[in-house]
Design a protein around this motif. Structure first.
Motif, PDB file in Angstrom:
ATOM      1  N   GLY A 167       0.795  -1.223   0.000  1.00  0.00           N
ATOM      2  CA  GLY A 167       0.000   0.000   0.000  1.00  0.00           C
ATOM      3  C   GLY A 167       0.822   1.265   0.000  1.00  0.00           C
ATOM      4  N   ALA A 168       2.145   1.142   0.211  1.00  0.00           N
ATOM      5  CA  ALA A 168       3.006   2.328   0.219  1.00  0.00           C
ATOM      6  C   ALA A 168       3.482   2.706  -1.178  1.00  0.00           C
ATOM      7  CB  ALA A 168       4.219   2.086   1.120  1.00  0.00           C
ATOM      8  N   VAL A 169       3.299   1.800  -2.159  1.00  0.00           N
ATOM      9  CA  VAL A 169       3.811   2.028  -3.522  1.00  0.00           C
ATOM     10  C   VAL A 169       2.665   2.501  -4.412  1.00  0.00           C
ATOM     11  CG1 VAL A 169       5.014   1.013  -5.484  1.00  0.00           C
ATOM     12  CG2 VAL A 169       5.519   0.210  -3.158  1.00  0.00           C
ATOM     13  N   PHE A 170       2.902   3.627  -5.105  1.00  0.00           N
ATOM     14  CA  PHE A 170       1.913   4.195  -6.018  1.00  0.00           C
ATOM     15  C   PHE A 170       2.499   4.236  -7.430  1.00  0.00           C
ATOM     16  CE2 PHE A 170       1.221   5.959  -1.812  1.00  0.00           C
ATOM     17  CZ  PHE A 170      -0.126   5.735  -1.623  1.00  0.00           C
ATOM     18  N   SER A 171       1.637   4.440  -8.394  1.00  0.00           N
ATOM     19  CA  SER A 171       2.069   4.527  -9.788  1.00  0.00           C
ATOM     20  C   SER A 171       1.514   5.794 -10.426  1.00  0.00           C
ATOM     21  CB  SER A 171       1.594   3.302 -10.583  1.00  0.00           C
ATOM     22  OG  SER A 171       2.203   2.129 -10.099  1.00  0.00           O
ATOM     23  N   ASP A 172       2.331   6.396 -11.302  1.00  0.00           N
ATOM     24  CA  ASP A 172       1.905   7.588 -12.035  1.00  0.00           C
ATOM     25  C   ASP A 172       2.692   7.638 -13.345  1.00  0.00           C
ATOM     26  OD1 ASP A 172       0.716  10.027 -12.693  1.00  0.00           O
ATOM     27  OD2 ASP A 172       2.336  11.167 -11.726  1.00  0.00           O
ATOM     28  N   GLY A 186       3.277   5.380 -15.458  1.00  0.00           N
ATOM     29  CA  GLY A 186       4.133   4.228 -15.657  1.00  0.00           C
ATOM     30  C   GLY A 186       5.289   4.123 -14.695  1.00  0.00           C
ATOM     31  N   LYS A 187       5.394   5.015 -13.735  1.00  0.00           N
ATOM     32  CA  LYS A 187       6.494   4.977 -12.776  1.00  0.00           C
ATOM     33  C   LYS A 187       5.961   4.664 -11.377  1.00  0.00           C
ATOM     34  CE  LYS A 187       9.567   8.227 -15.158  1.00  0.00           C
ATOM     35  NZ  LYS A 187      10.351   9.496 -15.024  1.00  0.00           N
ATOM     36  N   ASP A 188       6.705   3.820 -10.668  1.00  0.00           N
ATOM     37  CA  ASP A 188       6.357   3.504  -9.279  1.00  0.00           C
ATOM     38  C   ASP A 188       7.079   4.466  -8.347  1.00  0.00           C
ATOM     39  OD1 ASP A 188       4.778   1.265  -9.943  1.00  0.00           O
ATOM     40  OD2 ASP A 188       6.568   0.002 -10.103  1.00  0.00           O
ATOM     41  N   PHE A 189       6.412   4.868  -7.270  1.00  0.00           N
ATOM     42  CA  PHE A 189       7.034   5.776  -6.310  1.00  0.00           C
ATOM     43  C   PHE A 189       6.432   5.592  -4.927  1.00  0.00           C
ATOM     44  CE2 PHE A 189       3.368   8.001  -7.955  1.00  0.00           C
ATOM     45  CZ  PHE A 189       2.823   8.650  -6.861  1.00  0.00           C
ATOM     46  N   VAL A 190       7.134   6.115  -3.935  1.00  0.00           N
ATOM     47  CA  VAL A 190       6.649   6.145  -2.561  1.00  0.00           C
ATOM     48  C   VAL A 190       6.801   7.567  -2.041  1.00  0.00           C
ATOM     49  CG1 VAL A 190       7.313   3.744  -2.133  1.00  0.00           C
ATOM     50  CG2 VAL A 190       8.919   5.589  -1.572  1.00  0.00           C
ATOM     51  N   LYS A 196      10.275  -1.424  -8.423  1.00  0.00           N
ATOM     52  CA  LYS A 196       9.644  -2.472  -7.612  1.00  0.00           C
ATOM     53  C   LYS A 196       9.993  -3.849  -8.165  1.00  0.00           C
ATOM     54  CE  LYS A 196       5.197  -3.017  -7.853  1.00  0.00           C
ATOM     55  NZ  LYS A 196       3.727  -2.849  -7.708  1.00  0.00           N
ATOM     56  N   GLY A 197      10.185  -4.805  -7.251  1.00  0.00           N
ATOM     57  CA  GLY A 197      10.458  -6.184  -7.646  1.00  0.00           C
ATOM     58  C   GLY A 197       9.264  -7.077  -7.369  1.00  0.00           C
ATOM     59  N   THR A 224       2.518   4.747   4.527  1.00  0.00           N
ATOM     60  CA  THR A 224       1.870   3.501   4.083  1.00  0.00           C
ATOM     61  C   THR A 224       0.362   3.727   3.992  1.00  0.00           C
ATOM     62  OG1 THR A 224       1.833   2.721   6.393  1.00  0.00           O
ATOM     63  CG2 THR A 224       3.709   2.073   5.032  1.00  0.00           C
ATOM     64  N   ASP A 225      -0.384   3.319   5.022  1.00  0.00           N
ATOM     65  CA  ASP A 225      -1.839   3.544   4.999  1.00  0.00           C
ATOM     66  C   ASP A 225      -2.136   5.030   4.920  1.00  0.00           C
ATOM     67  OD1 ASP A 225      -1.939   0.852   5.348  1.00  0.00           O
ATOM     68  OD2 ASP A 225      -2.486   0.911   7.468  1.00  0.00           O
ATOM     69  N   GLY A 226      -3.048   5.391   4.017  1.00  0.00           N
ATOM     70  CA  GLY A 226      -3.434   6.791   3.876  1.00  0.00           C
ATOM     71  C   GLY A 226      -2.520   7.586   2.976  1.00  0.00           C
ATOM     72  N   GLY A 227      -1.524   6.948   2.355  1.00  0.00           N
ATOM     73  CA  GLY A 227      -0.626   7.661   1.468  1.00  0.00           C
ATOM     74  C   GLY A 227      -1.306   8.264   0.258  1.00  0.00           C
ATOM     75  N   PHE A 228      -2.513   7.789  -0.033  1.00  0.00           N
ATOM     76  CA  PHE A 228      -3.255   8.353  -1.179  1.00  0.00           C
ATOM     77  C   PHE A 228      -3.549   9.841  -0.974  1.00  0.00           C
ATOM     78  CE2 PHE A 228      -6.413   6.932   1.865  1.00  0.00           C
ATOM     79  CZ  PHE A 228      -7.339   7.953   1.873  1.00  0.00           C
ATOM     80  N   LEU A 229      -3.598  10.293   0.283  1.00  0.00           N
ATOM     81  CA  LEU A 229      -3.822  11.725   0.525  1.00  0.00           C
ATOM     82  C   LEU A 229      -2.649  12.545  -0.016  1.00  0.00           C
ATOM     83  CD1 LEU A 229      -5.186  11.622   4.196  1.00  0.00           C
ATOM     84  CD2 LEU A 229      -6.494  11.988   2.103  1.00  0.00           C
ATOM     85  N   LEU A 230      -1.437  12.051   0.164  1.00  0.00           N
ATOM     86  CA  LEU A 230      -0.263  12.741  -0.358  1.00  0.00           C
ATOM     87  C   LEU A 230      -0.252  12.702  -1.880  1.00  0.00           C
ATOM     88  CD1 LEU A 230       2.405  11.340   2.140  1.00  0.00           C
ATOM     89  CD2 LEU A 230       0.962  13.363   2.368  1.00  0.00           C
TER      90      LEU A 230
END
Length: 364
Positions: free
Chosen positions: A294-299, A301-305, A321-322, A343-349
């Motif tokens: 849940g800490a990894v997001f995509s934008d 085509g790129k993964d980020f935290v 990411k592996g 992690t949890d709630g990172g979607f707010l950022l």
């Protein structure tokens, strides 16, 4: 992105965003399968009487938790009454013939009685004792305990004569109840279903293409299993694989496997569908850098935290990411052990970042 302290979720707090340190953990190779939760057949008992009778009382109800030895129901049985009377008769005859044998033996020792009288008394005593032991064993087979028989000896003609208390053989929960006061109960007729729900079985299907890997892992040692269900999506239930089917379904071309899963809070309910991860590493997996998925997001085509920068500020950090395993994501590049990520709630950022991008695009 600035993250107000009030949004951080502390222990027992009500914040929206949780943070966690980047750690090194074992990357377990998991075989995903689907399955169903069922009762543990080795901890489940069908309660049925060993003798015909009338149900007189049922002190427990469906859903009740009982301990081994607790009374589940009481039967009034004519057949049991006859068996109890036969037992008492044989017990009395055995005691009397024993006294006769002792008397004849004493008389012979005093040269008053004959050896033949002793032999006759011995034969009679042995016959009565054999009949007594047989009738005693019959009562045990019918379900009476030593305590029941002691009470019966005290008052064989009392209120409890011909009554049989059927007790729980194991500790567990009453899953089904069919016993009704006044109805006739017969041997082989299920009156209750009792099961210890602190462990359950999970039956799952393994495709033929994965069977070789599973058998190889089983030969190396115990195979761990992790279960998730929709009712508790963030909780993982631990178990061990204890059976791999010997035949393959001709329709689905899958093999049935079974896992015994710990269920101490009895949250898993038989009948639930579940997702299972069967770990093939036997505890020998390599350690990798990982964060919760849940800490990894995509934008684009790129993964980020979102990595903690300083004070209340978090910065977008691109990562590579592996593998994904047990709710964790392996991080090949972009982070170091000990760094803190949202992690949890990172979607707010992430929402703040996207709003800035949209605003910049409009300004252009």
């Amino acid at each position: 992105v600035k993250l107000e302290a009030s949004l951080l979720k502390q222990a027992g707090g009500s914040g929206l965003v949780r943070t966690q340190s980047v750690v090194r953990t074992k990357a377990l190779s998991a075989l995903p399968v689907t399955g169903e939760v069922v009762l543990n057949g080795n901890a489940t008992v069908h309660i049925s009487p060993r003798i015909a009778g009338i149900v007189e009382s049922v002190p427990v109800d469906i859903g009740a938790s009982v301990k081994a030895g607790d009374t589940l129901l009481t039967l009034a049985s004519v057949e049991l009454g006859k068996a109890a009377a036969e037992y008492e008769r044989n017990r009395t005859l055995s005691e009397l013939s024993g006294k006769v044998l002792a008397r004849e033996t004493k008389l012979m020792e005093q040269n008053v009685g004959s050896g033949q009288d002793v032999i006759d008394a011995q034969m009679t005593f042995e016959q009565h004792r054999t009949d007594f032991k047989a009738s005693e064993q019959m009562l045990h087979v019918l379900g009476l305990t030593e305590e029941d028989m002691a009470e019966m000896r005290e008052s064989q003609h009392g209120a409890n004569a011909g009554r049989l208390a059927i007790r729980a053989p194991v500790t567990g929960t009453i899953i089904e109840k069919h016993a009704v006061i006044g109805e006739t109960a017969e041997p082989g007729k299920d009156l209750m279903l009792l099961s210890d729900l602190t462990t359950v079985w999970v039956w799952a299907d393994v495709h033929s293409r994965d069977l070789g890997k599973l058998i190889a892992a089983e030969k190396r040692g115990p195979v761990e299993v992790e279960i998730t269900v929709n009712a508790f999506p963030k909780k993982r239930f631990k178990g061990m694989l204890d059976y791999v089917g010997s035949t393959m379904s001709e329709q689905s071309r899958t093999v049935k496997v079974r896992a015994a899963v710990q269920n101490p809070d009895m949250e898993l309910r038989p009948g639930m569908f579940c997702e299972a991860a069967v770990f093939l590493d036997n505890g020998n997996a390599e350690e990798v850098l990982a964060v919760p998925q849940g800490a990894v997001f995509s934008d684009e085509g790129k993964d980020f935290v979102f990595k903690h920068w300083k004070d209340d500020f978090y910065v977008r950090q691109d990562v590579r990411k592996g593998r994904e395993f047990s709710g964790m994501a392996e991080i090949v590049e972009g982070l170091h052990a000990g760094e803190t990520v949202a992690t949890d709630g990172g979607f707010l950022l992430k929402s703040d970042i996207l709003r800035e991008k949209m605003g910049a695009g409009c300004a252009d």
